[in-house]
Design a protein around this motif. Structure first.
Motif, short mmCIF file in Angstrom:
data_model
loop_
_atom_site.label_atom_id
_atom_site.label_comp_id
_atom_site.label_asym_id
_atom_site.label_seq_id
_atom_site.Cartn_x
_atom_site.Cartn_y
_atom_site.Cartn_z
N SER A 1 0.74 -1.26 0.13
CA SER A 1 0.14 0.06 -0.05
C SER A 1 0.89 1.16 -0.07
O SER A 1 0.27 2.40 -0.29
N HIS A 2 2.06 1.24 0.64
CA HIS A 2 3.14 2.24 0.43
C HIS A 2 4.35 1.96 -0.64
O HIS A 2 5.36 2.42 -0.22
N SER A 3 3.84 1.44 -1.56
CA SER A 3 4.88 0.90 -2.72
C SER A 3 5.90 2.27 -3.01
O SER A 3 6.96 1.97 -3.12
N LEU A 4 5.18 3.20 -3.16
CA LEU A 4 6.08 4.69 -3.78
C LEU A 4 7.17 5.05 -2.65
O LEU A 4 8.18 5.25 -3.25
N ILE A 5 6.84 5.00 -1.43
CA ILE A 5 7.52 5.64 -0.42
C ILE A 5 8.76 4.72 -0.31
O ILE A 5 9.85 4.92 0.08
N VAL A 6 8.24 3.01 -0.13
CA VAL A 6 9.15 2.05 -0.13
C VAL A 6 10.29 2.04 -1.26
O VAL A 6 11.46 2.04 -1.01
N SER A 7 9.97 2.33 -2.27
CA SER A 7 10.71 2.33 -3.67
C SER A 7 11.83 3.51 -3.48
O SER A 7 12.98 3.23 -3.62
N VAL A 8 11.36 4.79 -2.99
CA VAL A 8 12.04 5.59 -2.87
C VAL A 8 13.29 5.61 -1.69
O VAL A 8 14.50 5.87 -2.09
N ILE A 9 12.78 5.04 -0.67
CA ILE A 9 13.60 4.74 0.39
C ILE A 9 14.62 3.79 0.20
O ILE A 9 15.78 3.84 0.56
N CYS A 10 14.30 2.69 -0.50
CA CYS A 10 15.17 1.42 -0.77
C CYS A 10 16.16 2.09 -1.90
O CYS A 10 17.39 1.56 -1.71
N CYS A 11 15.72 2.65 -2.86
CA CYS A 11 16.48 3.26 -3.78
C CYS A 11 17.93 4.35 -3.21
O CYS A 11 19.20 4.08 -3.52
N ILE A 12 17.40 5.23 -2.48
CA ILE A 12 18.38 6.16 -1.88
C ILE A 12 19.29 5.30 -1.11
O ILE A 12 20.48 5.54 -0.84
N ALA A 13 18.73 4.51 -0.07
CA ALA A 13 19.59 3.50 0.76
C ALA A 13 20.41 2.74 0.01
O ALA A 13 21.46 2.50 0.49
N ALA A 14 20.38 2.16 -1.03
CA ALA A 14 21.24 1.45 -2.09
C ALA A 14 22.25 2.34 -2.29
O ALA A 14 23.38 1.90 -2.31
N ILE A 15 21.85 3.43 -2.84
CA ILE A 15 23.02 4.31 -3.43
C ILE A 15 23.90 4.65 -2.15
O ILE A 15 25.24 4.75 -2.47
#
Length: 713
Positions: free
Chosen positions: A23-37
Motif C-alpha cells: 500500500s506504500h510502494s512509492l515511499i518504499v521504492s524511494v527509500i530503498c533506492c536512496i539507501a542502496a546508493i
C-alpha cells in the motif's frame, strides 16, 4: 467487530507487513533506492583490513633460503636468453631448448608442449559448456604454433597428489629484457626448490610461449593437463597440417637429448598457481612495485588468503610497493571528493560524540578506495580474465598474476641481480606458505571487492546494496496488480448497478485474460532478445566487415526483427480498448516481475554484473509511465517524471551506457562508433555471461519500458 475486521485482526504480522509495504510502494521504492546508493557510496568506509584466515599458511614464519648462487645462475640464463633473442633465425625454438636444458640440469622432468594459434570466434552454444574460450582456426598456417617448456620437480616429502604451478610467460618471437628477467626469477626458484628437503608438493614450472598472447599457452596447457591423453609432442593437435621445419628440429632435439620426456608430463592436483611477469615501466616509481591481478572469467576470484599472503610478504619482507588496479579518472572526480569530505566530517562528528566510534576516513583515502573498488567491480562484471591466471580459475585452481616492475634499469647487472633476488625471495616465501597447506584454500572469502591491497569488502556487505535495489520490484509489481484488481472490481460494481450496461463491457470473470496479453507481450520481447543475441554469430561471418558497419547491421536487424515479430504475433497495444485505461500498469507489473527474476538469476552467475545492471534497470522500471499521461497532466511533477523517464531510457540503452562509461573512464577522445561492437566481440569470445545478460535481460527490459512510455493510454 465485523467479519472483515476480525479477519484483519487475525492476520499474521508478516502478512500485515506485506500489505503495508504494498500500500506504500512509492515511499518504499524511494527509500530503498536512496539507501542502496548510500550503501554503495559507503562501501569504502565499511571495508575491513585483510587478514590470513588459514593459520597453516604462516607467511613469513621461515627465513628465505634463496642465495646468491641461484641468483647468479638465473642471471646467466637471462644473459643467454638475451643473446639468443638477437638471433633472427630459430630464436623461439632455441629459447625453448635453452630453458629445457637448464631445467634438465637441475634433475627435473622436462617436456615440451605444443599448441597451435587460436582464433576468437563467437559460439552461443559454448556458454557455460566449455572452459576454453577460443577455438582452433581451420585454415591456419602450419608455422603458427607455440611451444611451452614444462619442468616438474617431485617433492621429496610428497606423494605426488598435489602440485604448485609457477608460470613465466615470454614472447619467443620478440623477447625483451623484462620477459627474460621473468624467466630468471622462475629459474632461481626452480633451482632452489630442486635442492630443498621440506617440499611436500610437486613444483611445475611452465615457461609459456606467449607469442600469440599470454592466455592462450596457459589455457591450452591446462586443457591438455586435465585431458586423459598421454601423447607426445608430435601427436598433440596432430593431423591439422604437415609438420614445419621448426617442429622437426625440436623433435630431433628431443631424440638427441635423453633428458627430455617424449610424453606429456603431469604432477598432482594443483593447489595454487602464480603467474610472474616482469614489466619495465621505465622508472615510473622510486621503488620496486608489485601489481596484483586476480579477476577471472565471469567474476570468479581466487581465495582471498592467496592475495593476503602475497601482500603481506611483499610489503613486510621484501619492501615492495603493492598496487591493485584502479580507475585513475575517478581520482579527480568532484562528486567523489564532495562525498569524501562529507564522510570525513561525519567521522569527526561521530568521534567527538564517542571516541570509540571509528567512522569515516580521510578524503584522499576514500576517493582512492572508491576508484579501486569501482575497478574491481567493473572487472568482475566484465567477466573477462585480467591475466593468464584466469585459465586456472576455470579449473577451480586459485591463481593470481604478479606483475613486478623494477625501479632501475634491468640492463645494469647489479640492479638486475638485486631485483632477481627480491622477486625470487617473494615467490619462494609464497610457495613455502602454500606448501604448508594440508587442504585446498577454503577458510577465507571467494566473493569480495578490493578497495586496496590490504582492504576488502565481503559479499555480506556489498550484497546489501543489491538487495535494497531489487527489493522494490516485487512490491511494485504486487501494488500494480492490486490496483488493477481493485479498479476491475469497482468497474464491475458500476456496470452491475446500471440496468442498461453496454454489451461491450468485459465480463469480470474473464479479467484474468488481460494478464495473458501482458505476458504475451513480455514473452514476445524476450523471444526477440534471444534471436538478437544469436545475430552476432552470423554477422561475424560476413567478410571484410568493419566494427562500425557490423554495429549498424546489428541495430538494423534488431529493429527489423522486432517489427516482424509485432506484425506476426501482434503488437502489445493491439488488444487495448477504450474501456481499459490501465493496461499499461498490467504490462509494467509483468515487466517488473521479469526484471526481478532476471536480476536474481544473474546474481547467481555473476554478482557484480547483476549489481551494475540493477543500478540501470531498477530506476527505469520503477519510474516508467506513459508519456501521454504526463503530457496531458502538464504539471511540474508530471514534467519531471517525463524528463526522468526519457533520461533513464537514454542512459540505459546498452550502446549509450557503454559510450558514457567509456568516455567517463578513458576520456571522450577514446570513443568511436565501432567500440561497442568490439566490446561485444570481447564478451562473446571469452564466453562472458555479461553478454547473455545484456542480450536476454537488460535489452528486453529496456524495450518493454520503452513500450510503456509509448503506451497510448
Amino acid at each position: 467487530m465485523s467479519g472483515i475486521e476480525s479477519i484483519n485482526a487475525r492476520r499474521r504480522p508478516i502478512v500485515r507487513l506485506g500489505v503495508f509495504l504494498i500500500s506504500h510502494s512509492l515511499i518504499v521504492s524511494v527509500i530503498c533506492c536512496i539507501a542502496a546508493i548510500l550503501a554503495l557510496l559507503l562501501l569504502p568506509v565499511l571495508a575491513k583490513s585483510t587478514y590470513v584466515s588459514e593459520n597453516a599458511l604462516m607467511p613469513g614464519s621461515a627465513n628465505t633460503m634463496l642465495s646468491n648462487q641461484e641468483v647468479s645462475e638465473a642471471d646467466r640464463l637471462v644473459k643467454d636468453v638475451n643473446a639468443l633473442s638477437l638471433e633472427s633465425v630459430d630464436a623461439g625454438i632455441n629459447i625453448a631448448k635453452l630453458i629445457a636444458r637448464y631445467m634438465a640440469d637441475l634433475g627435473a622432468e622436462v617436456c615440451y608442449h605444443k599448441f597451435r594459434r587460436q582464433q576468437n570466434q563467437f559460439n552461443p552454444l559454448h556458454f557455460f559448456l566449455s572452459t576454453d574460450p577460443v577455438v582452433v582456426q581451420r585454415n591456419i598456417s602450419c608455422s603458427s604454433f607455440g611451444v611451452n617448456t614444462v619442468g616438474v620437480i617431485r617433492a621429496p616429502r610428497g606423494d605426488g597428489k598435489e602440485a604448485i604451478v609457477l608460470v613465466t610467460p615470454y614472447n619467443s618471437s620478440r623477447i625483451d629484457a623484462a620477459e627474460a628477467s621473468s624467466l630468471g626469477i622462475g629459474y632461481s626458484i626452480f633451482s632452489l626448490l630442486s635442492q630443498v628437503t621440506w617440499l611436500a608438493k610437486d613444483i611445475i614450472w611452465l615457461a609459456a610461449d606467449s607469442r600469440f598472447g599470454v592466455y592462450a599457452p596457459v589455457a591450452s596447457w591446462l586443457k591438455d593437463y586435465h585431458t586423459p591423453l598421454f601423447s607426445g609432442l608430435g601427436q598433440v593437435n596432430a593431423g591439422v597440417c604437415h609438420e614445419s621445419n621448426d617442429l622437426l628440429k625440436l623433435k630431433d632435439a628431443m631424440v638427441s637429448d635423453t633428458n627430455i620426456s617424449k610424453i606429456f608430463t603431469r604432477a598432482g592436483t594443483m593447489a595454487a598457481a602464480l603467474v610472474v611477469k616482469v614489466v619495465d615501466r621505465h622508472n615510473e616509481a622510486d621503488e620496486d612495485t608489485l601489481s596484483i591481478f586476480a579477476e577471472a572469467s565471469n567474476g570468479q576470484m581466487p581465495n582471498l588468503d592467496l592475495i593476503n599472503i602475497v601482500n603481506y610478504l611483499a610489503v613486510h619482507r621484501q619492501g615492495l610497493r603493492v598496487k591493485v588496479e584502479k580507475f585513475w579518472s575517478l581520482l579527480d572526480s568532484k562528486f567523489l571528493n564532495f562525498v569524501g569530505e562529507t564522510v570525513e566530517l561525519l567521522g569527526k562528528v561521530a568521534k567527538s560524540l564517542n571516541p570509540n566510534w571509528r567512522f569515516g576516513m580521510p578524503v584522499a583515502e576514500y576517493v582512492e578506495g572508491t576508484a579501486t573498488l569501482a575497478s574491481s567491480l567493473f572487472n568482475q562484471a566484465l567477466g573477462v580474465p585480467t591475466g593468464p591466471h584466469g585459465a586456472f580459475r576455470d579449473y577451480q585452481v586459485d591463481a593470481i598474476t604478479l606483475e613486478i616492475s623494477p625501479k632501475g634499469s634491468l640492463k645494469s647487472m647489479g640492479q638486475r641481480i638485486d631485483f632477481l633476488m627480491r622477486g625470487g625471495r617473494l615467490v619462494e616465501a609464497v610457495v613455502w606458505s602454500v606448501n604448508n597447506l594440508l587442504e585446498k584454500f577454503h577458510q577465507s572469502f571467494f566473493l569480495y571487492l578490493l578497495t586496496s591491497p590490504s582492504k576488502f569488502v565481503s559479499v555480506g556487505i556489498y550484497m546489501i546494496a543489491f538487495a535494497l535495489l531489487i527489493a522494490p520490484l516485487p512490491i511494485v509489481a504486487a501494488s500494480l496488480c492490486s490496483d488493477a484488481n481493485r479498479r476491475d472490481s469497482s468497474l464491475s460494481k458500476e456496470g452491475s448497478s446500471q440496468p442498461h450496461a453496454s454489451a461491450d463491457e468485459p465480463n469480470p470473470t474473464l479479467k484474468s485474460w488481460r494478464w495473458l496479453h501482458a505476458a504475451k507481450s513480455v514473452f514476445v520481447i524476450h523471444f526477440w532478445s534471444s534471436l538478437v543475441t544469436l545475430l552476432p554469430h552470423f554477422i561475424s561471418k560476413m567478410p571484410s566487415g568493419t566494427s562500425a558497419s557490423s554495429l549498424l547491421i546489428w541495430l538494423s536487424l534488431c529493429i527489423l526483427s522486432l517489427f516482424l515479430l509485432y506484425t506476426i504475433l501482434g503488437s502489445p497495444f493491439s488488444h487495448i480498448t477504450t474501456s481499459r485505461p490501465q493496461e499499461w500498469a498490467i504490462l509494467k507489473s509483468v515487466t517488473v516481475s521479469a526484471a526481478f527474476i532476471g536480476l536474481c538469476l544473474m546474481s547467481v552467475i555473476n554478482f557484480a554484473t547483476a549489481e551494475i545492471g540493477a543500478l540501470l534497470i531498477v530506476p527505469m522500471c520503477l519510474i516508467a509511465c506513459p508519456l501521454k499521461l504526463d503530457l496531458q497532466d502538464w504539471s511540474f511533477r508530471a514534467l519531471i517524471r517525463a524528463a526522468s523517464n526519457l533520461t533513464l531510457v537514454l542512459i540505459a540503452f546498452p550502446p549509450a551506457t557503454f559510450y558514457l562509461l567509456k568516455g567517463g573512464i578513458e576520456g571522450s577522445d577514446s570513443v568511436s562508433v565501432g567500440n561497442f561492437w568490439n566490446w561485444l566481440e570481447t564478451l562473446w569470445a571469452w564466453n562472458s555471461a555479461t553478454y547473455l545478460y545484456i542480450g536476454m535481460v537488460h535489452l528486453p527490459c529496456w524495450v518493454l519500458c520503452l513500450n510503456i512510455l509509448l503506451h497510448p493510454r
